[in-house]
Write an enzyme that holds these catalytic residues in place. Structure first.
Site, PDB file in Angstrom:
ATOM      1  N   LYS A 175      13.933   0.683   9.672  1.00  0.00           N
ATOM      2  CA  LYS A 175      12.711  -0.125   9.698  1.00  0.00           C
ATOM      3  C   LYS A 175      13.095  -1.584   9.515  1.00  0.00           C
ATOM      4  O   LYS A 175      13.402  -2.043   8.418  1.00  0.00           O
ATOM      5  CB  LYS A 175      11.742   0.319   8.574  1.00  0.00           C
ATOM      6  CG  LYS A 175      10.406  -0.395   8.641  1.00  0.00           C
ATOM      7  CD  LYS A 175      10.223  -1.108   7.339  1.00  0.00           C
ATOM      8  CE  LYS A 175       9.420  -2.339   7.288  1.00  0.00           C
ATOM      9  NZ  LYS A 175       9.335  -3.280   8.329  1.00  0.00           N
ATOM     10  N   GLY A 228      16.466  -7.139   0.955  1.00  0.00           N
ATOM     11  CA  GLY A 228      15.223  -7.915   1.005  1.00  0.00           C
ATOM     12  C   GLY A 228      14.963  -8.566  -0.342  1.00  0.00           C
ATOM     13  O   GLY A 228      15.896  -8.815  -1.111  1.00  0.00           O
ATOM     14  N   SER A 229      13.696  -8.782  -0.635  1.00  0.00           N
ATOM     15  CA  SER A 229      13.365  -9.529  -1.850  1.00  0.00           C
ATOM     16  C   SER A 229      13.415  -8.641  -3.091  1.00  0.00           C
ATOM     17  O   SER A 229      13.316  -7.411  -3.001  1.00  0.00           O
ATOM     18  CB  SER A 229      11.964 -10.117  -1.705  1.00  0.00           C
ATOM     19  OG  SER A 229      11.028  -9.068  -1.620  1.00  0.00           O
ATOM     20  N   GLY A 233      12.328  -4.795  -3.563  1.00  0.00           N
ATOM     21  CA  GLY A 233      13.429  -3.958  -4.037  1.00  0.00           C
ATOM     22  C   GLY A 233      13.029  -3.121  -5.246  1.00  0.00           C
ATOM     23  O   GLY A 233      13.374  -1.943  -5.353  1.00  0.00           O
ATOM     24  N   GLU A 250      20.130  -4.618  -2.026  1.00  0.00           N
ATOM     25  CA  GLU A 250      20.697  -5.972  -2.011  1.00  0.00           C
ATOM     26  C   GLU A 250      19.517  -6.931  -1.950  1.00  0.00           C
ATOM     27  O   GLU A 250      18.734  -6.884  -0.994  1.00  0.00           O
ATOM     28  CB  GLU A 250      21.616  -6.181  -0.805  1.00  0.00           C
ATOM     29  CG  GLU A 250      22.916  -5.415  -0.877  1.00  0.00           C
ATOM     30  CD  GLU A 250      23.793  -5.768  -2.068  1.00  0.00           C
ATOM     31  OE1 GLU A 250      23.592  -6.838  -2.679  1.00  0.00           O
ATOM     32  OE2 GLU A 250      24.655  -4.947  -2.419  1.00  0.00           O
ATOM     33  N   CYS A 284      20.779 -15.204   1.337  1.00  0.00           N
ATOM     34  CA  CYS A 284      20.838 -14.694  -0.039  1.00  0.00           C
ATOM     35  C   CYS A 284      22.040 -15.299  -0.769  1.00  0.00           C
ATOM     36  O   CYS A 284      22.099 -15.293  -1.983  1.00  0.00           O
ATOM     37  CB  CYS A 284      20.927 -13.187  -0.032  1.00  0.00           C
ATOM     38  SG  CYS A 284      22.232 -12.583   1.037  1.00  0.00           S
ATOM     39  N   GLN A 331       6.853 -18.989   5.212  1.00  0.00           N
ATOM     40  CA  GLN A 331       8.074 -19.501   4.563  1.00  0.00           C
ATOM     41  C   GLN A 331       7.987 -21.026   4.428  1.00  0.00           C
ATOM     42  O   GLN A 331       8.388 -21.600   3.408  1.00  0.00           O
ATOM     43  CB  GLN A 331       9.304 -19.083   5.378  1.00  0.00           C
ATOM     44  CG  GLN A 331      10.625 -19.470   4.749  1.00  0.00           C
ATOM     45  CD  GLN A 331      10.896 -18.812   3.392  1.00  0.00           C
ATOM     46  OE1 GLN A 331      10.678 -17.620   3.225  1.00  0.00           O
ATOM     47  NE2 GLN A 331      11.340 -19.597   2.430  1.00  0.00           N
ATOM     48  N   GLU A 383      14.223 -17.932  -6.521  1.00  0.00           N
ATOM     49  CA  GLU A 383      14.806 -18.090  -5.186  1.00  0.00           C
ATOM     50  C   GLU A 383      13.760 -18.706  -4.255  1.00  0.00           C
ATOM     51  O   GLU A 383      12.691 -18.129  -4.044  1.00  0.00           O
ATOM     52  CB  GLU A 383      15.227 -16.723  -4.635  1.00  0.00           C
ATOM     53  CG  GLU A 383      15.871 -16.827  -3.272  1.00  0.00           C
ATOM     54  CD  GLU A 383      16.182 -15.469  -2.664  1.00  0.00           C
ATOM     55  OE1 GLU A 383      15.279 -14.624  -2.627  1.00  0.00           O
ATOM     56  OE2 GLU A 383      17.331 -15.279  -2.231  1.00  0.00           O
TER      57      GLU A 383
HETATM   58  P1  NAD Z   1      10.985  -8.600   1.923  1.00  0.00           P
HETATM   59  O1  NAD Z   1      11.279  -7.890   0.649  1.00  0.00           O
HETATM   60  O2  NAD Z   1       9.669  -9.230   2.085  1.00  0.00           O
HETATM   61  O3  NAD Z   1      11.135  -7.579   3.148  1.00  0.00           O
HETATM   62  C1  NAD Z   1      12.316  -6.847   3.347  1.00  0.00           C
HETATM   63  C2  NAD Z   1      11.966  -5.588   4.114  1.00  0.00           C
HETATM   64  O4  NAD Z   1      11.148  -4.747   3.285  1.00  0.00           O
HETATM   65  C3  NAD Z   1      11.159  -5.827   5.385  1.00  0.00           C
HETATM   66  O5  NAD Z   1      11.582  -4.938   6.387  1.00  0.00           O
HETATM   67  C4  NAD Z   1       9.751  -5.509   4.941  1.00  0.00           C
HETATM   68  O6  NAD Z   1       8.896  -5.130   6.005  1.00  0.00           O
HETATM   69  C5  NAD Z   1      10.002  -4.357   3.997  1.00  0.00           C
HETATM   70  N1  NAD Z   1       8.913  -4.103   3.051  1.00  0.00           N
HETATM   71  C6  NAD Z   1       7.969  -4.975   2.607  1.00  0.00           C
HETATM   72  N2  NAD Z   1       7.124  -4.344   1.746  1.00  0.00           N
HETATM   73  C7  NAD Z   1       7.563  -3.070   1.622  1.00  0.00           C
HETATM   74  C8  NAD Z   1       7.135  -1.945   0.871  1.00  0.00           C
HETATM   75  N3  NAD Z   1       6.070  -1.997   0.069  1.00  0.00           N
HETATM   76  N4  NAD Z   1       7.818  -0.795   0.969  1.00  0.00           N
HETATM   77  C9  NAD Z   1       8.923  -0.724   1.764  1.00  0.00           C
HETATM   78  N5  NAD Z   1       9.359  -1.740   2.527  1.00  0.00           N
HETATM   79  C10 NAD Z   1       8.701  -2.912   2.452  1.00  0.00           C
HETATM   80  O7  NAD Z   1      12.172  -9.619   2.161  1.00  0.00           O
HETATM   81  P2  NAD Z   1      12.318 -10.675   3.370  1.00  0.00           P
HETATM   82  O8  NAD Z   1      11.354 -11.776   3.112  1.00  0.00           O
HETATM   83  O9  NAD Z   1      12.283  -9.969   4.672  1.00  0.00           O
HETATM   84  O10 NAD Z   1      13.815 -11.175   3.167  1.00  0.00           O
HETATM   85  C11 NAD Z   1      14.167 -12.207   2.328  1.00  0.00           C
HETATM   86  C12 NAD Z   1      14.820 -11.661   1.082  1.00  0.00           C
HETATM   87  O11 NAD Z   1      15.946 -10.872   1.425  1.00  0.00           O
HETATM   88  C13 NAD Z   1      15.369 -12.750   0.175  1.00  0.00           C
HETATM   89  O12 NAD Z   1      15.062 -12.470  -1.158  1.00  0.00           O
HETATM   90  C14 NAD Z   1      16.884 -12.674   0.388  1.00  0.00           C
HETATM   91  O13 NAD Z   1      17.640 -13.166  -0.665  1.00  0.00           O
HETATM   92  C15 NAD Z   1      17.055 -11.209   0.602  1.00  0.00           C
HETATM   93  N6  NAD Z   1      18.334 -10.915   1.266  1.00  0.00           N
HETATM   94  C16 NAD Z   1      19.345 -10.376   0.526  1.00  0.00           C
HETATM   95  C17 NAD Z   1      20.582 -10.114   1.101  1.00  0.00           C
HETATM   96  C18 NAD Z   1      21.674  -9.489   0.291  1.00  0.00           C
HETATM   97  O14 NAD Z   1      22.566  -8.890   0.880  1.00  0.00           O
HETATM   98  N7  NAD Z   1      21.644  -9.582  -1.025  1.00  0.00           N
HETATM   99  C19 NAD Z   1      20.791 -10.408   2.449  1.00  0.00           C
HETATM  100  C20 NAD Z   1      19.749 -10.967   3.184  1.00  0.00           C
HETATM  101  C21 NAD Z   1      18.518 -11.220   2.571  1.00  0.00           C
END
Ligand code: NAD
Length: 481
Positions: A175, A228-229, A233, A250, A284, A331, A383
């Site tokens: 996804k 993701g965030s 997470g 992550e 990130c 953003q 962040e």
């Molecule tokens: P996000 O958490 O908003 O979304 C990430 C993913 O989760 C998307 O596919 C989103 O559709 C999905 N999602 C959203 N709500 C959900 C739910 N309730 N249940 C399951 N899935 C859900 O993050 P973003 O805005 O897409 O990405 C930015 C974040 O990602 C930043 O915090 C960044 O630091 C982090 N990031 C971390 C790394 C790493 O390796 N540590 C790498 C890249 C990005």
């Protein structure tokens, strides 16, 4: 549904979404509609999980040479098409063409690396404490892997999760983030031509609240890997723990780069500029905190401003552009609110921060540098995911290291110094998953582990040989001959 819709891939078929399609609008030019993408719902996500169960049962029986060939072919095609797919990625995410092509190339390298790992699947043997009994430990596939990825590295994040999943005999339900379906669709299309058993790789594009939520609450997946965030997470961790599903997270960070008095100042400026503003600060691993000792502080600030004046912000596909577009309107709004907050908290805007409107109809912002900030300010604790860096002035190395470690996050951290003593101390005492010495905090290799500490990561490491901890389960066999 018209053929011009990019559809989901479930059980080896391209299928229409049960929900309304979405248009993929470029943040670099909102008049640029990249395409119309299908949206899955809960029922289709469950169907993809069921398909993955069937696909996995077949794929785990595949020979190692087949797995090797499939992964090599995917890697070859990504690398051969890096410019074309890099352009697509740049259009939909806003990063520059060079960054988009580089990410696509790197994604190919992940597949090549795990193709080689396929042929390195070793086990161990041992004598039992019981005479006449022999023991063997080997790794088996974990099973159906749910993969949830963010928008900032749409191809690479998918690649570094799908490649090890397939290498170790698993199936996948992917996804991707809904802001960037084109890159995910393009990678899936390449995978769809490799003759994998139906259901081995499934793509379910759609909202996190429905598709992602269904995936993380499923009892029929065996492992869930998420990037993701922090906020999302945490939800993933709670949902998967309730079903005792293995999970790997992550998340975000608040990385810092230390610049000591004895640093090579020109290199320090390059590290800070690259680490803070590359990828429009939407990494990130970005160094949003610049911790600078007092002896070099004023010269460093002056040189940073000079260097930043040379950064060209503009349309990602335009030649000579260093910084592309901000990923979307939401953003951009967040970036501007952090700018205002930093000023309100007492930070001095030393350079940048302007919204640039003369470029195409997109979201453009000049990188910003704040001075006179403290590590307690919100701008240095949360962040922002923005091209904003804040200088924190400190007395010496000890204060610098304490400041770097004083955060809830711990993905990467860096130091610029010519002192072996401080470099060595930093290597041991930075509370981060990755430590960079005389290098930017962003920019990692593909053959070694990647991940962080504290709120940045949870579960086994990704990438390199360490990935097998997540993508396999260990079986210990006892045999009396
Ligand atoms: P996000 O958490 O908003 O979304 C990430 C993913 O989760 C998307 O596919 C989103 O559709 C999905 N999602 C959203 N709500 C959900 C739910 N309730 N249940 C399951 N899935 C859900 O993050 P973003 O805005 O897409 O990405 C930015 C974040 O990602 C930043 O915090 C960044 O630091 C982090 N990031 C971390 C790394 C790493 O390796 N540590 C790498 C890249 C990005």
């Amino acid at each position: 549904m018209s053929d011009s819709v990019f559809r989901n891939y479930i059980a080896g078929e391209w299928v229409d979404g049960n929900k309304d399609n979405i248009d993929n609008i470029s943040p670099a030019d909102t008049k640029d509609n990249i395409g119309t993408y299908a949206q899955a719902d809960k029922a289709q996500t469950l169907a993809a999980i069921e398909a993955a169960k069937q696909g996995q049962a077949e794929w785990e029986k595949s020979g190692l040479e087949q797995r090797y060939s499939v992964l090599m072919a995917i890697g070859d095609e990504l690398i051969a098409r890096k410019d074309e797919l890099g352009e697509l990625l740049a259009r939909e995410e806003g990063k520059t063409l060079a960054e988009g092509a580089g990410e696509t190339y790197r994604s190919g390298q992940f597949f090549h690396y795990y193709a080689a790992e396929v042929l390195r699947q070793m086990g161990e043997t041992a004598d039992s404490v019981r005479p006449g009994v022999e023991i063997e430990t080997r790794r088996e596939p974990v099973g159906v892997v749910g993969i949830i990825t963010p928008w900032n590295f749409p191809t690479a994040t998918g690649a570094w999760k799908i490649a090890p999943a397939l290498a170790y005999g698993n199936s996948v339900v992917w996804k991707p983030a809904n802001q960037v379906p084109a890159s995910a669709w393009a990678l899936t299309e390449i995978i769809s031509r490799q003759g994998l058993p139906a259901g081995t790789v499934n793509l379910v594009m759609g909202p996190g609240a429905e598709v992602g939520d269904t995936l993380i609450h499923s009892k029929d997946i065996n492992a869930l890997t998420f990037t993701g965030s922090l906020e999302t997470g945490r939800k993933v961790a709670v949902a998967t723990a309730a079903n005792l599903i293995k999970c790997q997270l992550e998340m975000g960070s608040k990385n810092a780069l230390i610049v000591l008095d004895d640093a090579d100042i020109d290199n320090a400026v390059e590290c800070a500029v690259g680490g803070a503003y590359g990828g429009t600060g939407q990494k990130c691993t970005a160094s949003s905190r610049l911790i600078v000792t007092e002896g070099i502080h004023d010269e460093f600030v002056a040189k940073m401003i000079e260097r930043m004046k040379k950064l060209v912000v503009g349309h990602p596909l335009k030649e000579g552009v260093h910084i592309g577009a901000v990923a979307d309107a939401r953003q951009m709004e967040q970036n501007l609110s952090y700018l205002e907050l930093a000023k309100k908290e007492g930070g001095e805007l030393a350079y940048g921060g302007e919204v640039l409107t003369e470029e195409a109809d997109g979201y453009y912002m000049q990188p910003a540098l704040f001075t006179n900030t403290t590590n307690q300010m919100t701008i240095n604790r949360e962040e922002a995911f923005a091209p904003i860096a804040c200088i924190i002035k400190v007395a010496d190395y000890t204060e610098a290291l304490d400041t770097l470690n004083d955060t809830n996050f711990g993905l990467t951290g860096g130091i610029c110094t010519t002192s072996l003593k401080y470099a060595n101390d930093f290597k041991r005492n930075a509370k981060t998953g990755c430590a960079m010495i005389n290098l930017p905090t962003a920019g990692t290799d593909y053959h070694v582990p990647f991940g962080g500490r504290k709120d940045s990561s949870f579960g086994p490491r990704e990438q390199g040989t360490y990935a097998k901890e997540f993508y396999t389960v260990v079986k210990t066999t006892y045999m009396r001959a």
